[in-house]
Write an enzyme that holds these catalytic residues in place. Structure first.
Site, PDB file in Angstrom:
ATOM      1  N   GLU A 106       0.810  -1.217   0.000  1.00  0.00           N
ATOM      2  CA  GLU A 106       0.000   0.000   0.000  1.00  0.00           C
ATOM      3  C   GLU A 106       0.844   1.269   0.000  1.00  0.00           C
ATOM      4  O   GLU A 106       1.993   1.272   0.448  1.00  0.00           O
ATOM      5  CB  GLU A 106      -0.923   0.009   1.232  1.00  0.00           C
ATOM      6  CG  GLU A 106      -1.972  -1.080   1.198  1.00  0.00           C
ATOM      7  CD  GLU A 106      -2.773  -1.196   2.481  1.00  0.00           C
ATOM      8  OE1 GLU A 106      -3.992  -1.440   2.387  1.00  0.00           O
ATOM      9  OE2 GLU A 106      -2.192  -1.059   3.578  1.00  0.00           O
ATOM     10  N   CYS A 133       2.306  -2.763  15.466  1.00  0.00           N
ATOM     11  CA  CYS A 133       2.220  -2.390  14.052  1.00  0.00           C
ATOM     12  C   CYS A 133       1.614  -3.531  13.249  1.00  0.00           C
ATOM     13  O   CYS A 133       2.123  -4.658  13.274  1.00  0.00           O
ATOM     14  CB  CYS A 133       3.613  -2.043  13.523  1.00  0.00           C
ATOM     15  SG  CYS A 133       3.679  -1.693  11.755  1.00  0.00           S
ATOM     16  N   GLY A 177       7.179  -1.855   5.471  1.00  0.00           N
ATOM     17  CA  GLY A 177       8.561  -2.294   5.374  1.00  0.00           C
ATOM     18  C   GLY A 177       9.557  -1.443   6.132  1.00  0.00           C
ATOM     19  O   GLY A 177       9.274  -0.315   6.536  1.00  0.00           O
ATOM     20  N   GLU A 178      10.740  -2.010   6.324  1.00  0.00           N
ATOM     21  CA  GLU A 178      11.895  -1.325   6.905  1.00  0.00           C
ATOM     22  C   GLU A 178      12.789  -0.896   5.747  1.00  0.00           C
ATOM     23  O   GLU A 178      13.468  -1.722   5.127  1.00  0.00           O
ATOM     24  CB  GLU A 178      12.646  -2.267   7.855  1.00  0.00           C
ATOM     25  CG  GLU A 178      14.060  -1.850   8.215  1.00  0.00           C
ATOM     26  CD  GLU A 178      14.186  -0.446   8.798  1.00  0.00           C
ATOM     27  OE1 GLU A 178      15.004   0.337   8.270  1.00  0.00           O
ATOM     28  OE2 GLU A 178      13.467  -0.128   9.758  1.00  0.00           O
ATOM     29  N   SER A 211      12.566   6.427   7.045  1.00  0.00           N
ATOM     30  CA  SER A 211      12.326   5.963   8.412  1.00  0.00           C
ATOM     31  C   SER A 211      13.026   4.634   8.654  1.00  0.00           C
ATOM     32  O   SER A 211      13.172   3.820   7.738  1.00  0.00           O
ATOM     33  CB  SER A 211      10.817   5.808   8.642  1.00  0.00           C
ATOM     34  OG  SER A 211      10.546   5.302   9.928  1.00  0.00           O
ATOM     35  N   SER A 234      12.580   5.417  14.493  1.00  0.00           N
ATOM     36  CA  SER A 234      11.422   4.940  15.258  1.00  0.00           C
ATOM     37  C   SER A 234      11.920   4.383  16.588  1.00  0.00           C
ATOM     38  O   SER A 234      12.344   3.233  16.671  1.00  0.00           O
ATOM     39  CB  SER A 234      10.673   3.863  14.464  1.00  0.00           C
ATOM     40  OG  SER A 234      10.114   4.405  13.288  1.00  0.00           O
ATOM     41  N   HIS A 236      10.317   4.853  20.132  1.00  0.00           N
ATOM     42  CA  HIS A 236       9.145   4.326  20.848  1.00  0.00           C
ATOM     43  C   HIS A 236       9.370   3.983  22.315  1.00  0.00           C
ATOM     44  O   HIS A 236       8.406   3.670  23.022  1.00  0.00           O
ATOM     45  CB  HIS A 236       8.548   3.119  20.114  1.00  0.00           C
ATOM     46  CG  HIS A 236       8.206   3.403  18.687  1.00  0.00           C
ATOM     47  ND1 HIS A 236       7.389   4.456  18.321  1.00  0.00           N
ATOM     48  CD2 HIS A 236       8.598   2.799  17.522  1.00  0.00           C
ATOM     49  CE1 HIS A 236       7.273   4.467  16.993  1.00  0.00           C
ATOM     50  NE2 HIS A 236       7.998   3.485  16.493  1.00  0.00           N
ATOM     51  N   ASN A 313      -2.289   4.301  16.807  1.00  0.00           N
ATOM     52  CA  ASN A 313      -3.441   3.993  15.973  1.00  0.00           C
ATOM     53  C   ASN A 313      -3.886   2.553  16.210  1.00  0.00           C
ATOM     54  O   ASN A 313      -3.049   1.658  16.335  1.00  0.00           O
ATOM     55  CB  ASN A 313      -3.085   4.201  14.495  1.00  0.00           C
ATOM     56  CG  ASN A 313      -2.786   5.655  14.195  1.00  0.00           C
ATOM     57  OD1 ASN A 313      -3.624   6.519  14.403  1.00  0.00           O
ATOM     58  ND2 ASN A 313      -1.580   5.936  13.714  1.00  0.00           N
ATOM     59  N   CYS A 356      -0.237   5.584  10.545  1.00  0.00           N
ATOM     60  CA  CYS A 356       1.007   4.937  10.960  1.00  0.00           C
ATOM     61  C   CYS A 356       0.722   3.633  11.695  1.00  0.00           C
ATOM     62  O   CYS A 356      -0.059   3.596  12.644  1.00  0.00           O
ATOM     63  CB  CYS A 356       1.782   5.893  11.867  1.00  0.00           C
ATOM     64  SG  CYS A 356       3.328   5.216  12.490  1.00  0.00           S
TER      65      CYS A 356
END
EC number: 2.1.1.192
Length: 364
Positions: A106, A133, A177-178, A211, A234, A236, A313, A356
């Protein structure tokens, strides 16, 4: 038990060669293979990157007799839009793409008053296994090719032009993806996103964000490439104990290693690093964690850090949710008190699972 991380794609993809996979030398070679004059290479690149045309049959400056041959050799139909979903009064559009081999992923196009951003995927799925995620929980299918990445950008730019009479200004590698686990293809894509036509789309490097969950060696490699894009780490969590769970790659590269690599990136590029922090109720939103986050970032990055708080989210099967607004405001206040810039992200696309952490490439 540490979740299994997937750095190598389980099913390597081999999509057909596309003009967007090729650098200038590759384009020249491909044109020569077709027995065409050398100037056609630049002409084709200008049509693709400058005019956003991906079908040679629409390139009226090409002889009609060679258009089909060029289409077959250099412009295969890599992606098909399986579904388009909009929200935010039409200002946010999520596209579900189907690749030639059936792989699904996507991208999200977002219009703002002063900018237009496309959020693109670098992999189908993700192997980093972050528990909050949806993409990470789905696992990794395969890496995307350079052309599959760039086609998301071209399609977004063309949609803005055709549907809104507007231009694409920003590209963020924050989809599925990373990005740094698909380093070579992402690097090539960034080079073509930022190069001026006819070699690329001409997006400012400062308007491109890459990212990562913290692949420290790859962050240093990206710095040495000197592309000048924005790095988003990222994080967190400010402590290894919690980050081991929230971002399992932390078991390989600790917070100190990720932050040291981010500092190296800032030193080499002169660019501020964005620290992404999904705020989760009663998990990582405690006042002492805000204090520790601000303290660690100020010590390592100083004014070259900006914390981007993301209200969590919702994702299927997860009991976690976003922190209450008073907790969020207190977190921001405490990070700022340590001398670190901190803001809350304007979340888009939540109701269509386009925000996200929500991309899962389902349906279609």
């Amino acid at each position: 038990m540490v979740p299994e991380l997937m750095f190598d794609e389980p099913r390597p993809g081999r999509p057909p060669r596309h003009l967007a996979d090729l650098d200038a030398a590759g384009r020249a070679s491909a044109v020569a293979e077709l027995g065409l004059p050398a100037f056609r290479a630049k002409q084709l690149a200008h049509q693709y990157y400058g005019r956003l045309i991906a079908d040679p049959r629409q390139m009226t400056d090409l002889p009609a007799a060679v258009r089909d041959r060029i289409a077959g050799a250099m412009f295969p139909n890599l992606l098909t839009a399986s579904a388009d979903i909009t929200c935010d009064a039409g200002q946010t559009r999520k596209t579900l793409w189907r690749a030639v081999d059936g792989t699904m992923f996507e991208s999200v196009l977002m219009r703002y008053p002063r900018r237009n951003t496309v959020c693109i995927s670098s992999q189908a799925g993700c192997g980093m296994a972050c528990p909050f995620c949806a993409t990470g929980q789905g696992g990794l299918t395969r890496n995307l090719s350079t052309a599959e990445i760039l086609e998301q950008v071209r399609a977004g730019a063309a949609a803005l032009r055709d549907d809104f009479g507007d231009r694409l200004s920003n590209v963020v590698f924050m989809g599925m993806g990373e990005p740094l686990a698909n380093y070579a293809r992402v690097l090539a894509a960034v080079q073509r996103i930022t190069a001026r036509p006819p070699s690329g789309f001409g997006i400012s490097a400062r308007a491109v964000t890459v990212s990562t969950v913290g692949l420290a060696p790859a962050i240093r490699n990206l710095a040495d490439a000197r592309l000048g894009v924005t790095l988003a780490l990222s994080l967190h969590a400010p402590d290894d104990g919690l980050r081991d769970t929230l971002v399992p790659v932390n078991n390989r590269w600790r917070i100190s290693e990720a932050l040291d690599a981010a500092r190296y990136y800032a030193n080499v590029t002169g660019r501020r690093v964005s620290i992404e922090y999904a705020l989760i109720r009663d998990v990582n939103d405690q006042p002492w964690r805000a204090d520790l986050l601000g303290k660690r970032l100020h010590r390592v990055l100083g004014p070259l850090a900006h914390v981007n708080l993301i209200p969590l989210n919702p994702t299927p099967g997860s009991d976690w949710d976003a922190s209450p607004k008073p907790v969020e405001r207190e977190f921001v206040k405490r990070v700022r008190a340590k001398g670190v810039s901190c803001t809350v992200r304007d979340t888009r696309g939540r109701e269509i699972s386009a925000a996200c952490g929500q991309l899962a490439a389902v349906g279609g």
